[in-house]
Design a protein around this motif. Structure first.
Motif, PDB file in Angstrom:
ATOM      1  N   MET A   1       0.786  -1.181   0.146  1.00  6.24           N
ATOM      2  CA  MET A   1       0.066  -0.101  -0.017  1.00  6.24           C
ATOM      3  C   MET A   1       0.834   1.206   0.099  1.00  6.24           C
ATOM      4  SD  MET A   1      -2.816   1.771   0.089  1.00  6.24           S
ATOM      5  CE  MET A   1      -3.978   0.371   0.165  1.00  6.24           C
ATOM      6  N   LYS A   2       0.762   2.064  -0.941  1.00  5.30           N
ATOM      7  CA  LYS A   2       1.424   3.458  -1.044  1.00  5.30           C
ATOM      8  C   LYS A   2       0.353   4.575  -0.589  1.00  5.30           C
ATOM      9  CE  LYS A   2       4.163   2.132  -5.088  1.00  5.30           C
ATOM     10  NZ  LYS A   2       4.514   2.650  -6.450  1.00  5.30           N
ATOM     11  N   ASN A   8       4.444   7.649  -0.921  1.00  7.14           N
ATOM     12  CA  ASN A   8       5.357   7.077   0.122  1.00  7.14           C
ATOM     13  C   ASN A   8       4.761   5.635   0.575  1.00  7.14           C
ATOM     14  OD1 ASN A   8       7.032   6.542   2.706  1.00  7.14           O
ATOM     15  ND2 ASN A   8       5.637   7.851   3.890  1.00  7.14           N
ATOM     16  N   GLU A   9       5.670   4.502   0.380  1.00 11.95           N
ATOM     17  CA  GLU A   9       5.385   3.281   0.866  1.00 11.95           C
ATOM     18  C   GLU A   9       5.553   2.885   2.263  1.00 11.95           C
ATOM     19  OE1 GLU A   9       7.259   0.505  -1.752  1.00 11.95           O
ATOM     20  OE2 GLU A   9       6.761   1.610  -3.586  1.00 11.95           O
ATOM     21  N   ASP A  10       6.338   3.823   3.144  1.00 13.85           N
ATOM     22  CA  ASP A  10       6.533   3.518   4.476  1.00 13.85           C
ATOM     23  C   ASP A  10       5.463   4.093   5.336  1.00 13.85           C
ATOM     24  OD1 ASP A  10       7.769   2.641   6.808  1.00 13.85           O
ATOM     25  OD2 ASP A  10       9.071   4.329   7.113  1.00 13.85           O
ATOM     26  N   LEU A  11       4.305   3.444   5.267  1.00 13.90           N
ATOM     27  CA  LEU A  11       3.093   3.899   6.052  1.00 13.90           C
ATOM     28  C   LEU A  11       2.948   3.377   7.545  1.00 13.90           C
ATOM     29  CD1 LEU A  11       0.489   3.875   3.280  1.00 13.90           C
ATOM     30  CD2 LEU A  11       1.947   5.657   3.994  1.00 13.90           C
ATOM     31  N   CYS A  46       0.963   8.664   7.084  1.00 14.71           N
ATOM     32  CA  CYS A  46       2.062   8.845   6.037  1.00 14.71           C
ATOM     33  C   CYS A  46       2.782   9.876   6.910  1.00 14.71           C
ATOM     34  CB  CYS A  46       1.453   9.276   4.622  1.00 14.71           C
ATOM     35  SG  CYS A  46       2.871   9.871   3.630  1.00 14.71           S
ATOM     36  N   SER A  47       4.021   9.764   7.254  1.00 15.49           N
ATOM     37  CA  SER A  47       4.731  10.788   7.764  1.00 15.49           C
ATOM     38  C   SER A  47       5.139  11.808   7.053  1.00 15.49           C
ATOM     39  CB  SER A  47       5.941  10.065   8.649  1.00 15.49           C
ATOM     40  OG  SER A  47       6.723   9.481   7.883  1.00 15.49           O
ATOM     41  N   LYS A  48       5.205  11.629   5.766  1.00 13.99           N
ATOM     42  CA  LYS A  48       5.488  12.752   4.616  1.00 13.99           C
ATOM     43  C   LYS A  48       4.515  13.686   4.450  1.00 13.99           C
ATOM     44  CE  LYS A  48       9.262   9.806   2.492  1.00 13.99           C
ATOM     45  NZ  LYS A  48       9.789   9.306   1.147  1.00 13.99           N
ATOM     46  N   CYS A  49       3.224  13.362   4.023  1.00 17.40           N
ATOM     47  CA  CYS A  49       2.493  14.541   3.709  1.00 17.40           C
ATOM     48  C   CYS A  49       1.140  14.396   4.767  1.00 17.40           C
ATOM     49  CB  CYS A  49       1.597  14.054   2.387  1.00 17.40           C
ATOM     50  SG  CYS A  49       0.839  12.539   2.262  1.00 17.40           S
TER      51      CYS A  49
END
Length: 273
Positions: A1-2, A8-11, A46-49
């Motif tokens: 899951m992205k 980001n793939e690191d959820l 998601c830590s990015k967005c």
């Protein structure tokens, strides 16, 4: 899951409600002995967005082609959407030359409010049974998912839209990048896109775990929405808190070069988050 916003793939999974059947997928007495379809129901961050989303996506045809929820059966929503249409029409000076398009228009509840304000309307509703109700209610409706081909059909029949709305729909869409692209193609240069989504912060503060179900693919903060629309060549220029669904956001979006300035409500809420 992205992550459906940034890829980001690191959820980070933070809540699992196990295997659950679809909301409102009531079964008949005759089918009680049969195995009921169920699917994983768990949330990821998601830590990015900063988006929160479900880890598993049920095919939309299973959830929306024969839909049981009819918006106008609820008095609260009849009032809510009538006021919403009136507020938008007055604020943005919409008139008989204006066009309002509603994505996931259900039985036409919001568009009927625009019609009372003298605005031209057309709805897009994938559920055949609900689209038929809307047509019976005098709301012209395209029975389909909102797509590039539907945009071309609306442009041919009605021209570009002054306002496009998506209330309690945007969080249901998997490919929101395609949706944003199609919205931009349909909007006039200074047109606006107005969405309502359940507010992630209220869900967390009030522990509203019962607002997590398979239709709700995404759980938005203004931060994640602001990040998404910036990536999509658009901009959030206003935001309001509304009471529906335990606490929701009404978010006003324009094209990147649209004329509406960013109101103080946006940086204030981003700072709070």
């Amino acid at each position: 899951m992205k992550c459906r916003i940034c890829g980001n793939e690191d959820l980070k999974k933070f809540l699992s409600l196990g295997e659950m059947p679809l909301a409102n997928s009531f079964i008949s007495k005759e089918d009680l002995s049969k195995k009921e379809n169920s699917f994983p129901l768990e949330t990821c961050f998601c830590s990015k967005c900063k988006l929160v989303q479900l880890s598993y996506v049920v095919p939309p045809e299973m959830m929306f082609k024969n839909y049981v929820y009819v918006s106008s059966t609820t008095a609260t929503f009849r009032v809510h959407f009538a006021r919403m249409a009136e507020d938008i029409a007055k604020t943005f000076a919409l008139d008989k030359s204006s066009l309002a398009v509603d994505i996931g228009s259900n039985d036409g509840i919001l568009l009927k409010g625009f019609q009372k304000m003298g605005v031209q309307t057309i709805g897009v509703e994938p559920a055949t049974n609900i689209a038929e109700i809307a047509e019976q209610n005098g709301v012209e409706t395209i029975n389909d998912f909102f797509s590039e081909s539907v945009v071309k059909e609306i442009l041919a029949r009605k021209g570009h839209a002054d306002v496009i709305t998506a209330t309690n729909v945007f969080a249901h869409v998997d490919n929101i990048h395609d949706l944003a692209k199609n919205v931009k193609a349909l909007l006039k240069k200074d047109g606006i896109f107005v969405i309502e989504v359940p507010y992630l912060i209220d869900m967390l503060d009030k522990m509203l775990f019962d607002t997590i179900y398979h239709e709700h693919l995404s759980y938005f903060s203004l931060t994640s929405l602001n990040n998404f629309f910036a990536m999509s060549g658009m901009a959030v220029f206003d935001v309001q808190k509304v009471d529906s669904h335990g606490g929701s956001l009404r978010v006003f979006v324009r094209k990147k070069d649209g004329k509406f300035g960013i109101k103080p409500s946006v940086p204030k809420m981003l700072e709070d988050e």
